[in-house]
Enzyme design. Structure first.
Site, PDB file in Angstrom:
ATOM      1  N   GLU A  40      -4.280   4.345  -8.332  1.00 32.32           N
ATOM      2  CA  GLU A  40      -5.192   5.224  -7.605  1.00 32.32           C
ATOM      3  C   GLU A  40      -5.189   6.488  -8.469  1.00 32.32           C
ATOM      4  OE1 GLU A  40      -7.667   6.316  -4.484  1.00 32.32           O
ATOM      5  OE2 GLU A  40      -6.796   4.346  -4.805  1.00 32.32           O
TER       6      GLU A  40
ATOM      7  N   GLU B 186       1.010  -0.105  -5.418  1.00 29.26           N
ATOM      8  CA  GLU B 186       0.037   0.976  -5.565  1.00 29.26           C
ATOM      9  C   GLU B 186       0.710   2.225  -6.125  1.00 29.26           C
ATOM     10  OE1 GLU B 186      -3.483   3.206  -3.095  1.00 29.26           O
ATOM     11  OE2 GLU B 186      -1.657   2.688  -2.035  1.00 29.26           O
TER      12      GLU B 186
ATOM     13  N   HIS C  97       1.165  11.445  -2.372  1.00 27.86           N
ATOM     14  CA  HIS C  97      -0.009  11.218  -1.542  1.00 27.86           C
ATOM     15  C   HIS C  97      -0.877  12.468  -1.575  1.00 27.86           C
ATOM     16  CE1 HIS C  97      -2.029   8.494   0.937  1.00 27.86           C
ATOM     17  NE2 HIS C  97      -2.136   9.323   1.935  1.00 27.86           N
TER      18      HIS C  97
ATOM     19  N   HIS D   1       0.857  -1.186   0.000  1.00 27.77           N
ATOM     20  CA  HIS D   1       0.000   0.000   0.000  1.00 27.77           C
ATOM     21  C   HIS D   1       0.893   1.237   0.000  1.00 27.77           C
ATOM     22  CE1 HIS D   1      -2.400   3.091   2.333  1.00 27.77           C
ATOM     23  NE2 HIS D   1      -3.209   2.808   1.347  1.00 27.77           N
ATOM     24  N   ASN D   2       0.464   2.301  -0.704  1.00 32.24           N
ATOM     25  CA  ASN D   2       1.282   3.534  -0.761  1.00 32.24           C
ATOM     26  C   ASN D   2       2.746   3.203  -1.028  1.00 32.24           C
ATOM     27  OD1 ASN D   2      -0.896   5.114  -0.219  1.00 32.24           O
ATOM     28  ND2 ASN D   2      -0.388   5.520   1.906  1.00 32.24           N
TER      29      ASN D   2
ATOM     30  N   ASP E 237      -0.292   6.182  -6.819  1.00 34.61           N
ATOM     31  CA  ASP E 237      -1.241   7.274  -6.606  1.00 34.61           C
ATOM     32  C   ASP E 237      -0.927   8.371  -7.623  1.00 34.61           C
ATOM     33  OD1 ASP E 237      -3.259   8.482  -5.239  1.00 34.61           O
ATOM     34  OD2 ASP E 237      -2.374   8.201  -3.263  1.00 34.61           O
TER      35      ASP E 237
END
Length: 631
Positions: free
Chosen positions: A244, A195, A210, A165-166, A197
């Site tokens: 994302e 992931e 982020h 994640h991230n 973003d």
């Protein structure tokens, strides 16, 4: 067997030469321990040197472990030599080498016996036995699990998949740096779902960071270049890029262009085979392929029909319901600290309807068709309910569910959750309030069959230790075949209420001793007051922790000789964790090292447990000596 007389020509050697000689003699050591033992020995002379006899004493202190000597003597007829027949008996009885014979015994003698004369007589001295017991052949981890041994031909949804994640963050989620190292390091740890973003960047160049926070920014292009370089460095099996996506259609086209030009043939751009599938392909069929997970306009059938047509400049649009869930997880991107109203407000204008509103609000999503067409088997589909998925979800559609909502579903309708994950890939992600990039316990979501349990790989701790321990299995390739009872579309399995024939196991662990444990941070010498916690992580009924007594002031060779027994209901989901701690006070312990592995990857017999630091580094030669038995 010190034949290094020339080293002792002057009669004595210093610490530096002592260390070099130990290396030459293949004796694993921790500098702190050797320095302490050397000082104690040489202090009587106050010259900082030792004689050959004193070196022999140091050698014995480090190498001649009494617990292993006792074991050797119990099988040696004269306490000096282990004949081949006795070695075979030891291998069969104690090490569970069922097929042990003369060939296996003589191979071990040839490999580990340092004295040629003893080797010629097909015997083993204590030196040889010690080397064997300290070797990889006596590790707790089953050697045949260090390569890919599972069947990799089932559909993708039948596997647990190592997921991050991230991935772009290397510390916290608010002001921490975004860094390409996050991607290379996750891939080098066997991670198979990353992931990304994505946001609109300057000069029509998408950026990764982020959103709505002060984390630094990196370009989408460099992220894809790093993924291209490291994707298959440690595993041949497919990598999923979880986008994302917050970019405008114009910059989505740029993303699609980077994906196609940089990844080339690695990028999966159409279905495998000539006929339209009715199920997901297997990891085996997708070897060396990179898949894009994103929202998609229309169906996979339509994409296949349009293949070969130029979609440049085309924009697709679809409508999606937005609900502000009570746990602030309606969107993964609203990862904000609880007390930053000005960011929240700005975010709310962009993303969220007012919380008071009960009527579902809809938003129009614009997608560049060029990017949409790259989504093949991993179409992101909003999760509504298990009933809705049963009736409407297609095999190539997958859900992402926030941890709080997923936890609620797991506790209230665990069997329905297991039935859902038997049909569809489900990704779990940490809740938005985890500003420090802390992790949830992944075990509770593996227990209901979730394939992609995404963790912050940059955050060390128990949760990542469970992740690393679990995914060490199957050659650390990032894919683990789920137990059969989690792949069955009519399964009755419920981790909160285990019934039926689940082959429970009785596990017995005799914790014999520790060896050159890391000294306490609070100790000026090589001391610690070590204790060991043995934990089982699995279905709730199997969760248990047992602890040894404390051995005072001994990190070099503490002896416990304590036996622990565990009844494990669902061994296929169980992990065993050994945590070594230093008791600082009755209320507080300091972490010294740990090792986590799947229960079914454990060898029986006398075994060594290697230890790892908080950051996941091997603390060689620190280890625990155990006797493992289960039935």
């Amino acid at each position: 067997q010190i034949n290094n007389r020339n080293i002792f020509q002057s009669g004595k050697i210093n610490l530096d030469k002592t260390l070099k000689l130990l290396v030459k003699l293949n004796i694993p050591f921790d500098y702190v321990h050797v320095k302490y033992v050397f000082k104690k020995t040489s202090n009587q002379r106050k010259t900082g040197t030792i004689t050959i006899e004193e070196f022999r004493a140091i050698y014995r202190t480090l190498a001649h472990r009494t617990e292993i000597h006792e074991l050797f003597c119990s099988y040696s007829p004269n306490r000096k030599i282990l004949p081949e027949t006795n070695l075979i008996e030891f291998l069969k009885k104690e090490q569970f080498v069922i097929d042990a014979d003369e060939a296996i015994a003589s191979e071990l003698i040839a490999k580990y016996e340092p004295i040629e004369e003893v080797q010629r007589k097909k015997q083993m001295s204590f030196e040889g036995f010690l080397r064997y017991m300290n070797s990889k052949d006596c590790l707790i981890y089953k050697r045949d699990h260090t390569i890919v041994y599972q069947n990799m031909s089932y559909p993708l949804r039948d596997y647990f998949i190592s997921s991050s994640h991230n991935t772009y963050l290397i510390s916290d989620q608010l002001i921490g740096p975004s860094h390409l190292w996050g991607y290379s390091s996750a891939l080098m740890k066997g991670c198979r779902c990353l992931e990304i973003d994505c946001w609109d960047g300057p000069q029509n160049d998408p950026i990764v960071y982020h959103g709505h926070t002060l984390t630094s920014k990196i370009t989408f292009r460099t992220v894809i270049e790093v993924i291209d370089k490291y994707a298959f460095a440690v595993s041949d099996y497919p990598v999923v890029l979880s986008l994302e996506n917050h970019c405008s259609p114009k910059q989505q086209e740029v993303m699609a262009d980077y994906l196609e030009t940089i990844l080339g043939d690695k990028l999966l751009t159409t279905i495998i085979g000539d006929t339209f599938p009715t199920d997901l392909p297997s990891p085996e069929l997708l070897k060396f392929k990179i898949l894009v997970k994103n929202k998609k306009v229309g169906t996979l059938e339509e994409t296949v029909l349009r293949r070969g047509l130029d979609s440049h400049g085309e924009i697709g649009e679809f409508v999606e319901e937005v609900e502000q869930s009570e746990d602030d997880e309606a969107e993964e991107c609203t990862l904000l600290p609880p007390k930053s109203p000005q960011i929240k407000r700005r975010n709310a204008v962009k993303r969220s309807p007012p919380p008071a509103r009960k009527k579902p609000k809809v938003k129009k999503i614009k997608l560049a068709m060029e990017l949409s067409e790259l989504v093949i088997y991993t179409k992101a589909e909003k999760f509504k309910s298990f009933e809705h998925s049963r009736a409407n979800q297609k095999f190539y559609e997958m859900n992402s569910i926030g941890e709080a909502k997923a936890r609620k579903l797991a506790k209230q309708t665990a069997n329905e959750f297991v039935l859902h994950t038997a049909k569809f890939i489900t990704r779990i992600y940490p809740k938005g309030t985890r500003a420090t990039s802390s992790n949830y316990n992944p075990q509770e979501f593996w227990n209901v069959g979730c394939q992609m349990v995404a963790l912050n790989f940059q955050t060390p701790g128990l949760q990542m230790e469970l992740q690393n321990g679990k995914f060490m299995d199957n050659g650390a390739c990032g894919y683990l075949l789920k137990p059969e009872f989690m792949r069955d579309s009519t399964t009755q399995f419920n981790p909160y209420n285990v019934t039926g024939n689940h082959n429970p196991i009785t596990l017995s662990i005799r914790l014999i001793s520790g060896y050159q444990l890391p000294p306490s941070n609070l100790s000026r010498t090589n001391k610690a007051d070590p204790l060991v916690q043995i934990e089982i992580h699995g279905v709730p009924e199997d969760q248990v922790k047992q602890q040894t007594c404390v051995i005072k002031s001994n990190a070099l060779c503490p002896r416990w000789n304590e036996t622990f027994t565990f009844n494990v209901q669902v061994p296929e989901l169980a992990l065993v964790r050994f945590a070594v701690e230093d008791q600082i006070s009755l209320a507080a312990n300091e972490f010294l090292g740990q090792y986590t592995l799947p229960l079914l990857c454990m060898n029986k017999g006398y075994r060594h447990v290697p230890l790892f630091s908080k950051l996941g580094d091997r603390l060689d030669p620190a280890s625990l000596f155990v006797y493992i038995w289960y039935y």
